[in-house]
Design a protein around this motif. Structure first.
Motif, PDB file in Angstrom:
ATOM      1  N   LEU A  82      -3.264  -9.182 -12.070  1.00 44.85           N
ATOM      2  CA  LEU A  82      -4.581  -8.540 -12.050  1.00 44.85           C
ATOM      3  C   LEU A  82      -5.668  -9.575 -11.793  1.00 44.85           C
ATOM      4  N   GLU A  83      -5.545 -10.733 -12.399  1.00 42.45           N
ATOM      5  CA  GLU A  83      -6.511 -11.803 -12.166  1.00 42.45           C
ATOM      6  C   GLU A  83      -6.535 -12.191 -10.687  1.00 42.45           C
ATOM      7  N   ALA A  84      -5.346 -12.283 -10.077  1.00 48.05           N
ATOM      8  CA  ALA A  84      -5.270 -12.638  -8.658  1.00 48.05           C
ATOM      9  C   ALA A  84      -5.903 -11.561  -7.786  1.00 48.05           C
ATOM     10  N   PRO A  92     -15.535 -10.103 -10.851  1.00 47.00           N
ATOM     11  CA  PRO A  92     -15.188 -10.702 -12.148  1.00 47.00           C
ATOM     12  C   PRO A  92     -14.242  -9.824 -12.960  1.00 47.00           C
ATOM     13  N   LEU A  93     -13.245 -10.473 -13.540  1.00 44.08           N
ATOM     14  CA  LEU A  93     -12.348  -9.833 -14.494  1.00 44.08           C
ATOM     15  C   LEU A  93     -12.805 -10.191 -15.896  1.00 44.08           C
ATOM     16  N   ILE A  94     -12.974  -9.184 -16.735  1.00 45.00           N
ATOM     17  CA  ILE A  94     -13.281  -9.372 -18.151  1.00 45.00           C
ATOM     18  C   ILE A  94     -12.035  -8.978 -18.928  1.00 45.00           C
ATOM     19  N   GLU A  95     -11.499  -9.921 -19.670  1.00 46.45           N
ATOM     20  CA  GLU A  95     -10.264  -9.685 -20.412  1.00 46.45           C
ATOM     21  C   GLU A  95     -10.585  -9.216 -21.828  1.00 46.45           C
ATOM     22  N   ASP A  96     -10.260  -7.947 -22.119  1.00 46.02           N
ATOM     23  CA  ASP A  96     -10.339  -7.460 -23.495  1.00 46.02           C
ATOM     24  C   ASP A  96      -9.062  -7.906 -24.192  1.00 46.02           C
ATOM     25  N   ALA A  97      -9.151  -9.053 -24.859  1.00 44.13           N
ATOM     26  CA  ALA A  97      -7.991  -9.657 -25.508  1.00 44.13           C
ATOM     27  C   ALA A  97      -7.896  -9.290 -26.982  1.00 44.13           C
ATOM     28  N   CYS A  98      -8.616  -8.244 -27.392  1.00 44.31           N
ATOM     29  CA  CYS A  98      -8.724  -7.909 -28.812  1.00 44.31           C
ATOM     30  C   CYS A  98      -7.380  -7.609 -29.472  1.00 44.31           C
ATOM     31  N   GLU A  99      -6.391  -7.175 -28.687  1.00 38.67           N
ATOM     32  CA  GLU A  99      -5.100  -6.825 -29.269  1.00 38.67           C
ATOM     33  C   GLU A  99      -4.048  -7.914 -29.058  1.00 38.67           C
ATOM     34  N   GLY A 100      -4.429  -9.053 -28.466  1.00 36.25           N
ATOM     35  CA  GLY A 100      -3.397  -9.979 -28.024  1.00 36.25           C
ATOM     36  C   GLY A 100      -3.492 -11.402 -28.512  1.00 36.25           C
ATOM     37  N   LEU A 101      -4.255 -11.697 -29.560  1.00 37.85           N
ATOM     38  CA  LEU A 101      -4.433 -13.075 -30.005  1.00 37.85           C
ATOM     39  C   LEU A 101      -3.088 -13.758 -30.257  1.00 37.85           C
ATOM     40  N   GLY A 102      -2.901 -14.915 -29.626  1.00 34.96           N
ATOM     41  CA  GLY A 102      -1.685 -15.686 -29.825  1.00 34.96           C
ATOM     42  C   GLY A 102      -0.586 -15.401 -28.826  1.00 34.96           C
ATOM     43  N   GLY A 103      -0.757 -14.401 -27.985  1.00 33.75           N
ATOM     44  CA  GLY A 103       0.238 -14.090 -26.973  1.00 33.75           C
ATOM     45  C   GLY A 103       0.150 -15.042 -25.792  1.00 33.75           C
ATOM     46  N   ARG A 104       1.210 -15.094 -25.002  1.00 31.53           N
ATOM     47  CA  ARG A 104       1.246 -15.958 -23.824  1.00 31.53           C
ATOM     48  C   ARG A 104       2.039 -15.281 -22.716  1.00 31.53           C
ATOM     49  N   ILE A 105       1.714 -15.635 -21.485  1.00 27.50           N
ATOM     50  CA  ILE A 105       2.496 -15.190 -20.340  1.00 27.50           C
ATOM     51  C   ILE A 105       2.447 -16.272 -19.259  1.00 27.50           C
TER      52      ILE A 105
END
Length: 390
Positions: free
Chosen positions: A140-142, A150-163
């Protein structure tokens, strides 16, 4: 209901309690050093340059949108399947959400749906790691970069995750975290915006503090009071020191649910991509396409009768009473989200949920599904979400 199993519960220790008491014995209760340390720590965790504290995840989304100059007459792509705060933040600035459908496997936004909406010339794309699953965020970023949006990442549910070796919170122009008590860590209420864009960070910080300039005495723009207090900052710092342990506990609970429910032919379980480590915000199953919202609601009600709390995560936002008729007709075509939202069941999920309690939840869930499906003849298989229920 002393034996009830709640849907969510924060993981709190004596360290958190003492941290808050220490603030009450200090002269600073509003924004201060504890808040700034917390925001800086979140930025470091996500490999960002700047961290801006704020009063909630919703406030953070509003700050980023406003700092990007988004307002009346503008359009922003948001997920149809996700928490309504994303659409509300867009609406609060007078802009219009364009609802993107979801991928039936990951439950994150479908890239083809986003690509179609980009033809409507939105000012930004807002996307989340649904239930803590970061799948699809690099792609999605690509896509957004290719369209220079601009991409705004709602990371509210993902703290500590990685990909793919990258942290949740490290994608797009800016990312937003929220720390409500059902999240991986909590500050009660509170949020943090992270970004590498120092000018954007400066605008967000100003907007969160009534539009004050850097000297604190001059008002350089209209703004809000979206500040975070010191008690919340202290609580967040103590929680953050235990993040790895909390994430490990939640991952273990998710693994136990998966092991026990994987053989049930009436359930579709969360998927995990090989290149990612989710940060488990919730454990949500869904009934297969043979069943509908009536059966799902009966199952949830029956679980409550056995003192086990479950929930409907998430309704399809365009179908909620608040949003019906508010979105553009060519930006509400979300059949997958509509279908899936009527069959999801969020199970009790938090660090500290015991193996015995997970056993009880699984046994009760399978029994309640069996009873509910016995009362309803299965309709023809609904393949709209692309998952074969067999």
């Amino acid at each position: 209901m002393s034996n009830a199993i709640p849907l969510a519960k924060p993981s709190l220790s004596e360290a958190e309690r003492q941290a808050v008491l220490d603030v009450l014995q200090s002269p600073v209760l509003a924004s201060g050093p504890r808040v700034e340390h917390f925001a800086k720590s979140i930025a470091e965790l996500t490999e960002r340059d700047c961290g801006i504290p704020c009063s909630s995840g919703t406030a953070g989304l509003t700050l980023v949108l406003a700092a990007l100059g988004i307002g009346a007459g503008d359009k922003v792509v948001v997920p149809a399947f996700g928490f309504v705060a994303m659409a509300n933040a867009v609406w609060s600035l007078g802009a219009t959400p364009l609802f993107a459908d979801c991928d039936p496997r990951t439950l994150n936004v479908d890239l083809d749906s986003v690509a179609q909406l980009l033809e409507l010339k939105p000012r930004a794309v807002l996307a989340a790691e649904t239930f803590g699953n970061p799948a699809g965020m690099p792609e999605l970023e690509a896509l957004c970069a290719a369209h220079e949006i601009p991409l705004i990442e709602d990371a509210c549910e993902g703290l500590g995750g990685r990909i793919s070796g990258r942290p949740v919170g490290g994608f797009g122009r800016a990312s937003v975290f929220g720390f409500y008590p059902n999240k991986q860590i909590t500050t009660g209420e509170g949020g943090v915006v992270v970004t590498d864009d120092t000018r954007l960070a400066e605008r967000c910080r100003s907007l969160a503090n009534h539009g004050r300039g850097e000297d604190g005495s001059t008002f350089v723009r209209p703004g809000w009071n979206f500040r975070l207090d010191e008690m919340s900052g202290a609580l967040g710092n103590a929680q953050l020191s235990r993040l790895d342990d909390i994430l490990d506990q939640r991952e273990a609970v998710a693994a136990q649910y998966t092991a026990q429910l994987s053989g049930n032919v009436d359930l579709i379980l969360p998927s995990v991509e090989t290149a990612s480590r989710p940060s488990w915000f919730a454990y949500c199953v869904r009934l297969t396409g043979r069943w509908n919202a009536t059966v799902r609601d009966e199952v949830i009600q029956a679980m409550a009768g056995h003192e086990i709390s479950c929930a409907k995560y998430f309704p399809s936002i365009p179908q909620t009473p608040a949003w019906q008729g508010r979105c553009e007709p060519n930006a509400c075509n979300t059949p997958v989200a509509n279908s899936i939202s009527g069959r999801t069941i969020a199970l009790p999920f938090y660090a500290g949920l015991s193996s015995r309690e997970v056993d009880l939840v699984c046994q009760s869930l399978e029994l309640m599904i069996e009873r509910a499906t016995f009362r309803h003849r299965a309709s023809p298989t609904d393949q709209i979400d692309g998952i074969d229920p067999s």
